[in-house]
Design an enzyme around this catalytic site. Structure first.
Site: not given
Ligand SMILES: NC(=O)c1ccc[n+]([C@@H]2O[C@H](COP(=O)([O-])OP(=O)(O)OC[C@H]3O[C@@H](n4cnc5c(N)ncnc54)[C@H](OP(=O)(O)O)[C@@H]3O)[C@@H](O)[C@H]2O)c1
Length: 343
Positions: A128, A241
């Site tokens: 990001c 950010h």
């Molecule tokens: N937030 C940001 O600004 C941002 C920006 C760029 C990239 N990202 C990337 O995007 C990803 C998720 O970020 P987020 O902010 O959305 O995190 P989050 O709110 O913590 O959500 C995590 C997601 O991953 C799923 N998950 C966790 N363990 C899993 C498993 N074993 N099998 C399948 N699904 C699983 C969770 O499902 P459950 O509900 O079942 O736990 C939930 O849907 C990360 O890789 C992060 O680095 C985030």
């Protein structure tokens, strides 16, 4: 033509934003398939006024899928993305799993859409902090090549996912109520505090987040020669950010010239009038698509330097929107056929 879309990590912050962005942009979807972990299996989420059941991600989840949007962390991406690609889907991955793999394109559609073309089933979405920096700097670099970038980031807690939003909410209340805070997501209290630690520390004393900004910027801009140094700081902001960026160009560039170039640049909005305190802020960037640039001024420490303040919604342009734009670009350039057409 319409496409079968899978979202892996559909219940997370980025996954939820994927749904919103696909709906808002009227992405041509034949069907949407939602996946997460076994914890969320059976939950129903609303997509385009239809309730869709979330399923546990499995090896057979990707049969007949055209586009798989991944945002469930790097481990899940490493395991399931090759399986999805093998099944015939194009994977657009939000994690850090493949970004620096030389065989996998790392794409910001405003900058290097042509890199999409050499994908072999997986396309990486950048970090990001990197996305918003390159969207603001690339149009300037094209006119006057950049030699050096120094950035300090002010990154919101939503960048860490939904658990971090909850942590800031709880801690802010605890501090105001005079209670002790107990950190879970971060190593220290985040409410009313700043933490210069995002992702793990590396052997070179930078954090991995800081090093992503160095390496990913060079890969996206095809500019391995640019010198880059970053300090990434987590701040108690929910969404958005912000970055203070010092840029050294090959030749001098005036703030007015930079403003003129950025005013024409795709995905950028200049908000720069100090006389009325107009500058980008995370609160107003949240929920919007643009990368906002303001406080553009000469760098008093270097004749070829400019300083600027760059803000964007990290969940939208920093994650979900950029990934959907990659898919849209593929459709526009006829680089993506629906499964039905392929078989
Ligand atoms: N937030 C940001 O600004 C941002 C920006 C760029 C990239 N990202 C990337 O995007 C990803 C998720 O970020 P987020 O902010 O959305 O995190 P989050 O709110 O913590 O959500 C995590 C997601 O991953 C799923 N998950 C966790 N363990 C899993 C498993 N074993 N099998 C399948 N699904 C699983 C969770 O499902 P459950 O509900 O079942 O736990 C939930 O849907 C990360 O890789 C992060 O680095 C985030």
């Amino acid at each position: 033509m319409e496409y079968r879309v899978a979202i892996v990590g559909a219940t997370g912050l980025v996954g939820q934003e994927f749904i919103k962005v696909l709906e808002q942009r009227k992405f041509p979807m034949n069907s949407v398939h939602l996946f997460a972990s076994d914890r969320s299996a059976g939950r129903k989420l609303s997509v385009a006024n239809k309730k869709i059941e979330v399923k546990e991600t499995a090896a057979d989840s990707f049969k007949g899928i055209d586009i798989a949007l991944f945002s469930a962390g790097a481990d899940i991406s490493r395991h399931f993305s090759p399986i999805a690609a093998q099944s015939g889907a194009v994977v657009i991955d939000n994690s850090a799993a493949f970004r620096m793999d030389p065989e996998i394109p790392l794409v910001v559609p405003e900058i290097n859409p042509e890199d999409i073309q050499w994908h072999k089933g997986i396309i990486a979405n950048p970090n990001c902090s990197t996305i918003q920096m390159v969207v603001a700097l690339y149009p300037l670099h094209k006119v006057n090549p950049i030699k050096r970038i120094i950035a300090a980031t002010y990154q919101s807690v939503s960048g860490t996912g939904s658990a971090a939003i909850e942590e800031l909410t709880i801690q802010a209340k605890q501090v105001l109520d005079g209670e002790a805070t107990v950190p879970h997501v971060y190593p220290h209290q985040i409410a009313f505090n700043l933490l210069p630690e995002i992702d793990v520390f590396l052997d070179n004393d930078y954090t991995k987040e800081e090093w992503k900004m160095v390496q990913e910027t060079r890969k996206i801009m095809h500019a391995p020669e640019i010198a880059i140094s970053a300090t990434c700081v987590r701040v108690p902001v929910f969404v958005g950010h912000s970055e203070a960026i010092y840029v050294e160009f090959s030749e001098p560039m005036s703030p007015d010239e930079a403003r003129d170039i950025l005013a024409q640049a795709p995905g950028v909005k200049v908000l720069d009038d100090p006389t009325v305190s107009l500058y980008p802020q995370p609160v107003s960037a949240a929920g919007t698509d643009e990368v906002y640039v303001g406080r553009i001024r000469r760098d008093s420490s270097h004749p070829n330097g400019l300083v600027m303040w760059v803000v964007a919604d990290n969940i939208r342009k920093g994650a979900a929107l950029n990934a959907v734009q990659i898919a849209e670009e593929m459709i526009k350039r006829e680089w993506l056929q629906p499964t039905g057409a392929k078989r």
